[in-house]
Structure formats: C-alpha cells, structure tokens
Design an enzyme around this catalytic site. Structure first.
Site, mmCIF file in Angstrom:
data_model
loop_
_atom_site.group_PDB
_atom_site.id
_atom_site.type_symbol
_atom_site.label_atom_id
_atom_site.label_comp_id
_atom_site.label_asym_id
_atom_site.label_seq_id
_atom_site.Cartn_x
_atom_site.Cartn_y
_atom_site.Cartn_z
ATOM 1 N N ARG A 57 0.816 -1.230 0.000
ATOM 2 C CA ARG A 57 0.000 0.000 0.000
ATOM 3 C C ARG A 57 0.850 1.282 0.000
ATOM 4 N NH1 ARG A 57 -2.381 -3.389 -1.547
ATOM 5 N NH2 ARG A 57 -4.119 -4.493 -0.648
ATOM 6 N N SER A 75 -11.144 -2.238 3.083
ATOM 7 C CA SER A 75 -10.422 -2.602 4.314
ATOM 8 C C SER A 75 -9.979 -1.313 5.001
ATOM 9 C CB SER A 75 -9.193 -3.441 3.987
ATOM 10 O OG SER A 75 -9.598 -4.629 3.382
ATOM 11 N N GLU A 77 -5.612 2.132 6.833
ATOM 12 C CA GLU A 77 -5.290 2.111 5.400
ATOM 13 C C GLU A 77 -5.963 3.326 4.748
ATOM 14 O OE1 GLU A 77 -5.419 -1.608 3.338
ATOM 15 O OE2 GLU A 77 -6.203 -0.690 1.519
HETATM 16 C C1 LIG Z 1 -15.843 -1.874 -1.380
HETATM 17 C C2 LIG Z 1 -14.367 -1.546 -1.491
HETATM 18 C C3 LIG Z 1 -13.468 -2.556 -1.766
HETATM 19 C C4 LIG Z 1 -12.096 -2.256 -1.881
HETATM 20 N N1 LIG Z 1 -11.217 -3.269 -2.163
HETATM 21 C C5 LIG Z 1 -9.902 -3.000 -2.282
HETATM 22 C C6 LIG Z 1 -8.973 -4.033 -2.600
HETATM 23 O O1 LIG Z 1 -9.323 -5.181 -2.801
HETATM 24 N N2 LIG Z 1 -7.664 -3.696 -2.702
HETATM 25 C C7 LIG Z 1 -7.207 -2.424 -2.507
HETATM 26 O O2 LIG Z 1 -6.011 -2.178 -2.628
HETATM 27 N N3 LIG Z 1 -8.073 -1.426 -2.194
HETATM 28 C C8 LIG Z 1 -9.393 -1.674 -2.092
HETATM 29 N N4 LIG Z 1 -10.271 -0.660 -1.784
HETATM 30 C C9 LIG Z 1 -9.751 0.692 -1.507
HETATM 31 C C10 LIG Z 1 -9.641 1.611 -2.737
HETATM 32 O O3 LIG Z 1 -10.539 1.241 -3.759
HETATM 33 C C11 LIG Z 1 -8.214 1.645 -3.302
HETATM 34 O O4 LIG Z 1 -7.291 2.090 -2.318
HETATM 35 C C12 LIG Z 1 -8.101 2.550 -4.538
HETATM 36 O O5 LIG Z 1 -6.832 2.361 -5.125
HETATM 37 C C13 LIG Z 1 -8.278 4.040 -4.214
HETATM 38 O O6 LIG Z 1 -8.451 4.732 -5.439
HETATM 39 P P1 LIG Z 1 -9.288 6.108 -5.496
HETATM 40 O O7 LIG Z 1 -9.228 6.604 -6.894
HETATM 41 O O8 LIG Z 1 -10.658 5.905 -4.949
HETATM 42 O O9 LIG Z 1 -8.416 7.010 -4.536
HETATM 43 P P2 LIG Z 1 -8.917 8.084 -3.443
HETATM 44 O O10 LIG Z 1 -9.644 7.390 -2.344
HETATM 45 O O11 LIG Z 1 -9.625 9.189 -4.132
HETATM 46 O O12 LIG Z 1 -7.493 8.583 -2.893
HETATM 47 C C14 LIG Z 1 -6.657 7.677 -2.192
HETATM 48 C C15 LIG Z 1 -5.271 8.310 -2.090
HETATM 49 O O13 LIG Z 1 -4.696 8.408 -3.380
HETATM 50 C C16 LIG Z 1 -4.391 9.769 -3.704
HETATM 51 N N5 LIG Z 1 -4.690 9.949 -5.134
HETATM 52 C C17 LIG Z 1 -5.830 9.617 -5.810
HETATM 53 N N6 LIG Z 1 -5.678 9.880 -7.123
HETATM 54 C C18 LIG Z 1 -4.423 10.388 -7.280
HETATM 55 C C19 LIG Z 1 -3.664 10.855 -8.395
HETATM 56 N N7 LIG Z 1 -4.150 10.868 -9.643
HETATM 57 N N8 LIG Z 1 -2.395 11.313 -8.175
HETATM 58 C C20 LIG Z 1 -1.876 11.319 -6.920
HETATM 59 N N9 LIG Z 1 -2.552 10.908 -5.822
HETATM 60 C C21 LIG Z 1 -3.806 10.435 -6.011
HETATM 61 C C22 LIG Z 1 -5.250 10.614 -2.797
HETATM 62 O O14 LIG Z 1 -4.643 11.873 -2.548
HETATM 63 C C23 LIG Z 1 -5.303 9.742 -1.541
HETATM 64 O O15 LIG Z 1 -4.138 9.930 -0.783
HETATM 65 C C24 LIG Z 1 -11.645 -0.931 -1.687
HETATM 66 C C25 LIG Z 1 -12.572 0.089 -1.414
HETATM 67 C C26 LIG Z 1 -13.921 -0.205 -1.337
HETATM 68 C C27 LIG Z 1 -14.901 0.904 -1.080
#
Ligand SMILES: Cc1cc2nc3c(=O)[nH]c(=O)nc-3n(C[C@H](O)[C@H](O)[C@H](O)COP(=O)(O)OP(=O)(O)OC[C@H]3O[C@@H](n4cnc5c(N)ncnc54)[C@H](O)[C@@H]3O)c2cc1C
Length: 303
Positions: A176, A226, A296
């Site tokens: 992560r 998570s 996380e």
């Molecule tokens: C139901 C559910 C299931 C999930 N299952 C998993 C799983 O199996 N595995 C897993 O790893 N995660 C999982 N997640 C968590 C999440 O989907 C991941 O961490 C995902 O990668 C976050 O992406 P996001 O675009 O939503 O980021 P955000 O939540 O919008 O941001 C997360 C972080 O990334 C940064 N960020 C976002 N976009 C950029 C960019 N373009 N440039 C620089 N920084 C950026 C933000 O500043 C923040 O620090 C799950 C979440 C949910 C709700």
C-alpha cells in the site's frame, strides 16, 4: 470565498469545473464528509499544473482525489481546493499487450478493456472501486495481484510542476505504498503491461473474484474497503473479530457483521463516528493482542 483565487481559477478552468462548498459526501464511497471550499475537475495535465501553481501562489492548500474509495473526509470538510482526477481524465487506449490509461480511469474500466482485448494479468483489479491514479499511489492489490505486477511506467507531476515518467523498477512499490505516495507526486497517466490470454478464462476469473467479493464483503453499505492495513503476520479483520468487535457500533458507523475488516456507514454515520470507531477498535485490538492497527484509509480535513 477568496475572490482573487476564484478569479484566477476561472482563467484556468471552465466555470462548470469549479464548484464552491461542494459536499465531499458526494465524492467518497463512505458517503461522509463536509464541504470542500473549492472542488475542481481538470481535464488535462496542463490544467492540473496551472491549478497547483495558482494554489501555491495564493497560499491555498490542495488535495488530489480520485474516486474517494479510500478516503475519510472530516465533517467540517476541507479548507482548500480538492482537485478531482476522475471522469474528465479517463481515456483508455490499448496497443498490443499494453494499456495506456489516464489517471482518472476506473480500474473496472481498464479491466473491461483488458477482457475485450483478450489480455490477462489485470483480473485481480476488476473489483477494486478506485481510479488508476489512486491505485498507483496505494499499490492497490487483491487476491494475490498488485499494481506493482502490471505497471510498466507511470507519468507523474512533481510538487514543482515538472512532468516526467517513472519506469516500473523505480516506483518503489511496497504494501500500500510507492514512491508516488512518498514524494506527493500527482499521477497523470500509466502504462499497464499484460499478456495475451484466453477471453473465456479471463472472464471466468473476473466472475469468480466478483462472486467472492459479493459473498464476503458488505458491498450493500457505503465503506472504504479494508479500513486498516494488514499488520505483519496477522489479518486486521480476524484480530477485530477475535477482540469481540463484530457489529460494534459508534453512532451510525459499524464494524461490518459480514467482514470485520470493513467499517461501514450503517446508518447516517458522520466522519467523527467513523474516526472514533477506528480509534476504539485500535485501542481494543492493541490491548487484547499487542498489535498496532494502522489505518489504510486516508484522512482529509481536521479530526
Ligand atoms: C468496497 C471496497 C473494496 C475495496 N477493495 C480494495 C482491494 O481489494 N484492494 C485495494 O487495494 N483497495 C481496495 N479498496 C480501496 C480503494 O478502492 C483503493 O485504495 C483505490 O486504489 C483508491 O483509489 P481512489 O481513486 O478511490 O483514490 P482516493 O480514495 O480518491 O485517494 C486515495 C489516495 O490516493 C491519492 N490519489 C488519488 N488519485 C491520485 C492521483 N491521480 N495522483 C496522486 N494521488 C492520487 C489521494 O490523494 C489519496 O491519498 C476498496 C474500497 C472499497 C470501497
């Protein structure tokens, strides 16, 4: 409102890409979070560059979000500019066994392109509800796969506004985390390298993982997946369950009865409910097992 900042933003973005006092509950999968003073949806790397420069000039803090699926925003919101890289920057192109996608593309969309083109290696990511940008920062992973295994290169913008490409071996991806997170780079685009596979097998694998998610995860409630990182040698959900916290509730926030690794927004939870629940859970697990649970989920705003 900072009129000067707003006037400068209008020189960079069309007015419909600038929202004032935008409720962040609309942009996070937890469905909580107060207003961001400015909510901006740029469509190009150049616009992002100019917004960041403008924020710096005017002393306005900024924060990047993707789909908000790993984000807890405080009830008071954010006194600054949220720059959302999502639907306005989500182009996906396939070239041989490589997929090039902008940071705002959803992993599910990239997985659909991989399937359509008979490319294997991205099945693990099909059900992760984030953007490519968020996934690169977090080195998102599931079911034995990680972004680290498939990224060929990532184009980023540094804090100084310099745009460059980082090859896979320099991404420093760990559990992560990545160099992108450590250096606060902004992800603009990435190239994913896959292998030629059998469409039916790829589809069967995606369907199987989807089924596993539906049966094990509380997808019927808002959450951020998570909530805690996996502590070395343990599983956060198991520690929480063994601490007797299944279904434990603070206000509208609950430790999911279906999967103890998930904090869910059961019934109109506030960010404060979720933060307090996380605090109490960490405290109890530490007391019972001497293990420190690290969140996380990222936080934005004051808690
Ligand atoms: C139901 C559910 C299931 C999930 N299952 C998993 C799983 O199996 N595995 C897993 O790893 N995660 C999982 N997640 C968590 C999440 O989907 C991941 O961490 C995902 O990668 C976050 O992406 P996001 O675009 O939503 O980021 P955000 O939540 O919008 O941001 C997360 C972080 O990334 C940064 N960020 C976002 N976009 C950029 C960019 N373009 N440039 C620089 N920084 C950026 C933000 O500043 C923040 O620090 C799950 C979440 C949910 C709700």
């Amino acid at each position: 409102m900072n009129q000067k900042f707003y006037d400068e933003l209008k020189k960079i973005l069309p007015e419909n890409c600038i929202q004032l006092s935008e409720p962040m509950e609309r942009h996070t999968t937890f469905r909580v979070g107060g207003p961001a003073d400015y909510f901006l949806t740029p469509g190009t790397g150049e616009e992002i560059q100019r917004i960041v420069a403008c924020c710096k000039e005017q002393g306005v803090p900024y924060y990047i979000v993707g789909n908000g699926s790993n984000l807890l925003v405080s009830d008071a919101g954010y006194r600054g500019a949220v720059i959302q890289i999502y639907k306005s920057m989500n182009r996906i192109t396939v070239n041989g066994s490589c997929i090039t996608a902008q940071a705002g593309a959803l992993l599910s969309g990239i997985a659909a392109s991989a399937l359509e083109n008979g490319l294997t290696g991205f099945e693990f990511a099909a059900g992760i509800p984030g953007t490519l940008g968020g996934a690169c920062v977090m080195n998102a992973g599931a079911y034995g796969g990680e972004m680290k295994d498939v990224l060929k290169q990532v184009s980023v913008m540094s804090l100084d506004g310099e745009v460059f490409t980082i090859p896979a071996k320099e991404l420093e991806m760990g559990y992560r985390t990545s160099v992108i997170a450590k250096k606060d780079y902004i992800v603009l685009e990435a190239v994913i390298e896959l292998s030629v596979g059998d469409v039916r097998e790829i589809k069967a694998q995606m369907d199987d993982l989807k089924e596993r998610r539906i049966s094990k995860q509380p997808l019927e409630f808002p959450s951020a997946g998570s909530t805690f990182k996996r502590p070395e040698g343990y599983f956060a959900g198991k520690l929480i369950q063994d601490s007797g916290l299944r279904g434990f509730q603070v206000g509208g926030a609950q430790i999911s009865e279906k999967h103890c690794g998930f904090v869910i927004n059961k019934d109109h939870a506030t960010a404060a409910d979720i933060a307090e629940l996380m605090r109490q859970v960490s405290e109890k697990v530490n007391k019972e097992f001497g293990v420190v649970l690290e969140p996380e989920v990222k936080r934005l705003g004051e808690f």
